[in-house]
Design a protein around this motif. Structure first.
Motif, PDB file in Angstrom:
ATOM      1  N   SER A  76       0.828  -1.209   0.000  1.00 42.24           N
ATOM      2  CA  SER A  76       0.000   0.000   0.000  1.00 42.24           C
ATOM      3  C   SER A  76       0.862   1.259   0.000  1.00 42.24           C
ATOM      4  O   SER A  76       0.509   2.261  -0.638  1.00 42.24           O
ATOM      5  N   LYS A  77       1.989   1.208   0.695  1.00 45.15           N
ATOM      6  CA  LYS A  77       2.884   2.364   0.720  1.00 45.15           C
ATOM      7  C   LYS A  77       3.553   2.588  -0.627  1.00 45.15           C
ATOM      8  O   LYS A  77       3.759   3.730  -1.048  1.00 45.15           O
ATOM      9  N   THR A  78       3.879   1.496  -1.320  1.00 44.61           N
ATOM     10  CA  THR A  78       4.587   1.614  -2.591  1.00 44.61           C
ATOM     11  C   THR A  78       3.653   1.962  -3.744  1.00 44.61           C
ATOM     12  O   THR A  78       3.979   2.826  -4.575  1.00 44.61           O
ATOM     13  N   PHE A  79       2.500   1.328  -3.796  1.00 47.28           N
ATOM     14  CA  PHE A  79       1.632   1.459  -4.967  1.00 47.28           C
ATOM     15  C   PHE A  79       0.409   2.347  -4.741  1.00 47.28           C
ATOM     16  O   PHE A  79      -0.295   2.655  -5.708  1.00 47.28           O
ATOM     17  N   LEU A  80       0.136   2.755  -3.508  1.00 44.72           N
ATOM     18  CA  LEU A  80      -1.046   3.577  -3.259  1.00 44.72           C
ATOM     19  C   LEU A  80      -0.697   4.906  -2.603  1.00 44.72           C
ATOM     20  O   LEU A  80      -0.962   5.973  -3.178  1.00 44.72           O
ATOM     21  N   PHE A  81      -0.117   4.848  -1.418  1.00 44.66           N
ATOM     22  CA  PHE A  81       0.103   6.074  -0.661  1.00 44.66           C
ATOM     23  C   PHE A  81       1.159   6.977  -1.294  1.00 44.66           C
ATOM     24  O   PHE A  81       0.979   8.196  -1.366  1.00 44.66           O
ATOM     25  N   ARG A  82       2.268   6.394  -1.759  1.00 45.08           N
ATOM     26  CA  ARG A  82       3.339   7.230  -2.300  1.00 45.08           C
ATOM     27  C   ARG A  82       2.919   7.947  -3.591  1.00 45.08           C
ATOM     28  O   ARG A  82       3.076   9.176  -3.687  1.00 45.08           O
ATOM     29  N   PRO A  83       2.395   7.244  -4.609  1.00 46.49           N
ATOM     30  CA  PRO A  83       1.988   7.994  -5.817  1.00 46.49           C
ATOM     31  C   PRO A  83       0.878   9.000  -5.544  1.00 46.49           C
ATOM     32  O   PRO A  83       0.910  10.122  -6.072  1.00 46.49           O
ATOM     33  N   LEU A  84      -0.089   8.617  -4.711  1.00 44.56           N
ATOM     34  CA  LEU A  84      -1.204   9.521  -4.445  1.00 44.56           C
ATOM     35  C   LEU A  84      -0.751  10.748  -3.659  1.00 44.56           C
ATOM     36  O   LEU A  84      -1.142  11.886  -3.974  1.00 44.56           O
ATOM     37  N   THR A  85       0.090  10.542  -2.658  1.00 41.80           N
ATOM     38  CA  THR A  85       0.564  11.670  -1.851  1.00 41.80           C
ATOM     39  C   THR A  85       1.463  12.590  -2.664  1.00 41.80           C
ATOM     40  O   THR A  85       1.364  13.828  -2.555  1.00 41.80           O
ATOM     41  N   GLU A  86       2.353  12.024  -3.455  1.00 40.52           N
ATOM     42  CA  GLU A  86       3.228  12.858  -4.288  1.00 40.52           C
ATOM     43  C   GLU A  86       2.429  13.667  -5.306  1.00 40.52           C
ATOM     44  O   GLU A  86       2.732  14.846  -5.550  1.00 40.52           O
ATOM     45  N   TYR A  87       1.409  13.065  -5.874  1.00 42.82           N
ATOM     46  CA  TYR A  87       0.606  13.793  -6.863  1.00 42.82           C
ATOM     47  C   TYR A  87      -0.161  14.939  -6.208  1.00 42.82           C
ATOM     48  O   TYR A  87      -0.154  16.076  -6.711  1.00 42.82           O
ATOM     49  N   ILE A  88      -0.809  14.662  -5.086  1.00 44.65           N
ATOM     50  CA  ILE A  88      -1.601  15.711  -4.426  1.00 44.65           C
ATOM     51  C   ILE A  88      -0.701  16.798  -3.870  1.00 44.65           C
ATOM     52  O   ILE A  88      -0.987  17.999  -3.997  1.00 44.65           O
ATOM     53  N   GLU A 179       7.229  12.111   2.830  1.00 40.53           N
ATOM     54  CA  GLU A 179       7.511  10.890   3.580  1.00 40.53           C
ATOM     55  C   GLU A 179       6.785  10.879   4.924  1.00 40.53           C
ATOM     56  O   GLU A 179       6.334   9.822   5.385  1.00 40.53           O
ATOM     57  N   ALA A 180       6.672  12.037   5.561  1.00 42.58           N
ATOM     58  CA  ALA A 180       5.956  12.100   6.841  1.00 42.58           C
ATOM     59  C   ALA A 180       4.483  11.748   6.660  1.00 42.58           C
ATOM     60  O   ALA A 180       3.905  10.999   7.462  1.00 42.58           O
ATOM     61  N   LEU A 181       3.865  12.257   5.604  1.00 45.78           N
ATOM     62  CA  LEU A 181       2.466  11.920   5.337  1.00 45.78           C
ATOM     63  C   LEU A 181       2.303  10.442   4.989  1.00 45.78           C
ATOM     64  O   LEU A 181       1.367   9.780   5.447  1.00 45.78           O
ATOM     65  N   ILE A 182       3.232   9.916   4.196  1.00 45.52           N
ATOM     66  CA  ILE A 182       3.166   8.494   3.831  1.00 45.52           C
ATOM     67  C   ILE A 182       3.329   7.617   5.064  1.00 45.52           C
ATOM     68  O   ILE A 182       2.619   6.615   5.236  1.00 45.52           O
ATOM     69  N   ASN A 183       4.261   7.985   5.942  1.00 48.86           N
ATOM     70  CA  ASN A 183       4.468   7.198   7.165  1.00 48.86           C
ATOM     71  C   ASN A 183       3.238   7.224   8.062  1.00 48.86           C
ATOM     72  O   ASN A 183       2.898   6.212   8.691  1.00 48.86           O
ATOM     73  N   PHE A 184       2.574   8.364   8.122  1.00 46.68           N
ATOM     74  CA  PHE A 184       1.373   8.457   8.959  1.00 46.68           C
ATOM     75  C   PHE A 184       0.284   7.516   8.448  1.00 46.68           C
ATOM     76  O   PHE A 184      -0.298   6.733   9.215  1.00 46.68           O
ATOM     77  N   PHE A 185       0.001   7.561   7.155  1.00 41.62           N
ATOM     78  CA  PHE A 185      -1.057   6.712   6.604  1.00 41.62           C
ATOM     79  C   PHE A 185      -0.674   5.232   6.650  1.00 41.62           C
ATOM     80  O   PHE A 185      -1.515   4.373   6.949  1.00 41.62           O
ATOM     81  N   SER A 186       0.584   4.917   6.358  1.00 39.02           N
ATOM     82  CA  SER A 186       1.003   3.514   6.364  1.00 39.02           C
ATOM     83  C   SER A 186       1.027   2.943   7.778  1.00 39.02           C
ATOM     84  O   SER A 186       0.633   1.787   7.987  1.00 39.02           O
ATOM     85  N   ASP A 187       1.461   3.725   8.759  1.00 35.79           N
ATOM     86  CA  ASP A 187       1.444   3.243  10.143  1.00 35.79           C
ATOM     87  C   ASP A 187       0.017   3.044  10.645  1.00 35.79           C
ATOM     88  O   ASP A 187      -0.269   2.091  11.381  1.00 35.79           O
ATOM     89  N   PHE A 188      -0.870   3.941  10.260  1.00 33.04           N
ATOM     90  CA  PHE A 188      -2.276   3.786  10.649  1.00 33.04           C
ATOM     91  C   PHE A 188      -2.872   2.523  10.028  1.00 33.04           C
ATOM     92  O   PHE A 188      -3.606   1.776  10.689  1.00 33.04           O
ATOM     93  N   LEU A 246      13.983   8.886  23.756  1.00 41.76           N
ATOM     94  CA  LEU A 246      14.483   8.508  22.436  1.00 41.76           C
ATOM     95  C   LEU A 246      13.376   7.914  21.577  1.00 41.76           C
ATOM     96  O   LEU A 246      13.275   8.208  20.376  1.00 41.76           O
ATOM     97  N   PHE A 247      12.519   7.099  22.180  1.00 41.42           N
ATOM     98  CA  PHE A 247      11.403   6.507  21.444  1.00 41.42           C
ATOM     99  C   PHE A 247      10.446   7.584  20.932  1.00 41.42           C
ATOM    100  O   PHE A 247      10.026   7.567  19.764  1.00 41.42           O
ATOM    101  N   LEU A 248      10.091   8.535  21.780  1.00 46.69           N
ATOM    102  CA  LEU A 248       9.197   9.613  21.353  1.00 46.69           C
ATOM    103  C   LEU A 248       9.851  10.494  20.295  1.00 46.69           C
ATOM    104  O   LEU A 248       9.179  10.964  19.367  1.00 46.69           O
ATOM    105  N   ASP A 249      11.156  10.717  20.417  1.00 46.44           N
ATOM    106  CA  ASP A 249      11.855  11.518  19.413  1.00 46.44           C
ATOM    107  C   ASP A 249      11.837  10.828  18.052  1.00 46.44           C
ATOM    108  O   ASP A 249      11.664  11.486  17.014  1.00 46.44           O
ATOM    109  N   LEU A 250      11.995   9.513  18.041  1.00 49.89           N
ATOM    110  CA  LEU A 250      11.921   8.770  16.779  1.00 49.89           C
ATOM    111  C   LEU A 250      10.517   8.835  16.179  1.00 49.89           C
ATOM    112  O   LEU A 250      10.359   8.960  14.959  1.00 49.89           O
ATOM    113  N   VAL A 251       9.499   8.769  17.028  1.00 41.37           N
ATOM    114  CA  VAL A 251       8.119   8.857  16.533  1.00 41.37           C
ATOM    115  C   VAL A 251       7.848  10.235  15.944  1.00 41.37           C
ATOM    116  O   VAL A 251       7.270  10.366  14.850  1.00 41.37           O
ATOM    117  N   PHE A 252       8.267  11.284  16.649  1.00 38.85           N
ATOM    118  CA  PHE A 252       8.069  12.641  16.140  1.00 38.85           C
ATOM    119  C   PHE A 252       8.819  12.857  14.829  1.00 38.85           C
ATOM    120  O   PHE A 252       8.303  13.481  13.893  1.00 38.85           O
TER     121      PHE A 252
END
Length: 303
Positions: A76-88, A179-188, A246-252
């Motif tokens: 989903s990250k490779t074929f859905l979220f990345r192309p859609l997010t980059e286009y928008i 990448e931040a937007l893609i990570n948010f949608f893919s993690d969700f 450190l964990f919260l810093d990585l998440v942010f």
């Protein structure tokens, strides 16, 4: 004057009493007695089949819980979220930075590059000319015309380097925002897939849980105490706040969010205390009844 003692209900589970002889020895003796009967081979064969089925189901369930969310997230990250997010992001919006935090980070990086370039230009003995930097003249009380005239005296090489660095930073932080937007949608999606699998494979999850508990309880008391001390020190120990920070810093950083110092302090001040309370209650309520020797070894090791 005296009231009758409460009568236990039918659904209430009796607590197994703790005797002088350890329960592990009693279970071993029971197995030995069972083997004396003529149909002991059938019982052993049935027990072996149940154990094999439990191991296979637990292994399959564990693989499903780990790899299915990862595979779905990857595709989903490779074929859905990345192309859609980059286009928008690149066509529907004019923004480069997702928030003010990324913009400030880019400006700091550009300023550090200017200072480094300015220093390298000053220490060059052959091509030294006193350049007029616009970023260093902003502290002075100069009008726009003066700043424009001083900017024209800047060496062309330095101006081209700064322009090139500015474009590189714009491209880099534009990609970071995407990448931040893609990570948010893919993690969700990954969390939702894992939750759906837990509810869908509920019988297999119960078998996996019983298998893991049985595997842990079958360890020696020393190993169980060591794992218990390691887990408590890692999550709620003296050095655990650094790990949580450190964990919260990585998440942010993964989500492109600015680190909130107040939230981090509140999280570090409450979550380890809550986990410490849960650990102590679990030791007092359950582990003390299941394996009292482990609790005794645990207290002896921490003293």
């Amino acid at each position: 004057m005296f009231t009758n003692p409460p009568v236990p209900s039918k659904n209430q589970k009796p607590i197994e009493p703790i005797g002088v002889i350890p329960r592990s020895i009693i279970r071993t003796l029971n197995r030995f007695v069972i083997q004396l009967f003529p149909n002991s081979n059938l019982l052993l064969l049935q027990e072996f089949r149940i154990s094999r089925y439990q191991v296979l189901v637990s292994f399959q369930c564990l693989l499903c819980l780990i790899f299915i969310p990862l595979i779905i997230t990857f595709f989903s990250k490779t074929f859905l979220f990345r192309p859609l997010t980059e286009y928008i992001w690149n066509t529907q919006t004019d923004d480069i930075f997702l928030n003010a935090y990324l913009e400030k980070e880019a400006l700091v990086e550009l300023q550090n590059f200017e200072e480094q370039l300015y220093f390298e230009y000053l220490v060059s003995p052959t091509t030294y000319e006193p350049p007029n930097w616009a970023s260093y003249l902003t502290d002075l009380d100069l009008d726009e015309a003066t700043l424009s005239s001083t900017y024209n005296y800047r060496p062309e090489l330095l101006k081209s380097e700064i322009q090139k660095k500015t474009l590189d930073l714009a491209v880099e932080y534009n990609q970071k925002s995407i990448e931040a937007l893609i990570n948010f949608f893919s993690d969700f999606l990954s969390f939702g897939t894992f939750t759906l699998l837990v509810f869908t494979l509920k019988p297999q999850v119960i078998i996996l849980k019983s298998f893991l508990l049985e595997s842990i309880y079958s360890l020696s008391d020393t190993i169980k105490s060591f794992l218990l001390i390691f887990g408590t020190n890692l999550l709620v120990g003296f050095h655990s706040p650094r790990g949580w920070e450190l964990f919260l810093d990585l998440v942010f950083h993964r989500l492109g969010l600015p680190p909130d110092e107040k939230f981090v302090l509140l999280f570090v001040a409450t979550v380890p205390v809550l986990l410490d309370t849960v650990f102590k209650y679990w030791i007092f309520r359950y582990l003390n009844k299941i394996s009292p020797s482990t609790v005794a070894t645990y207290h002896a090791m921490i003293e």
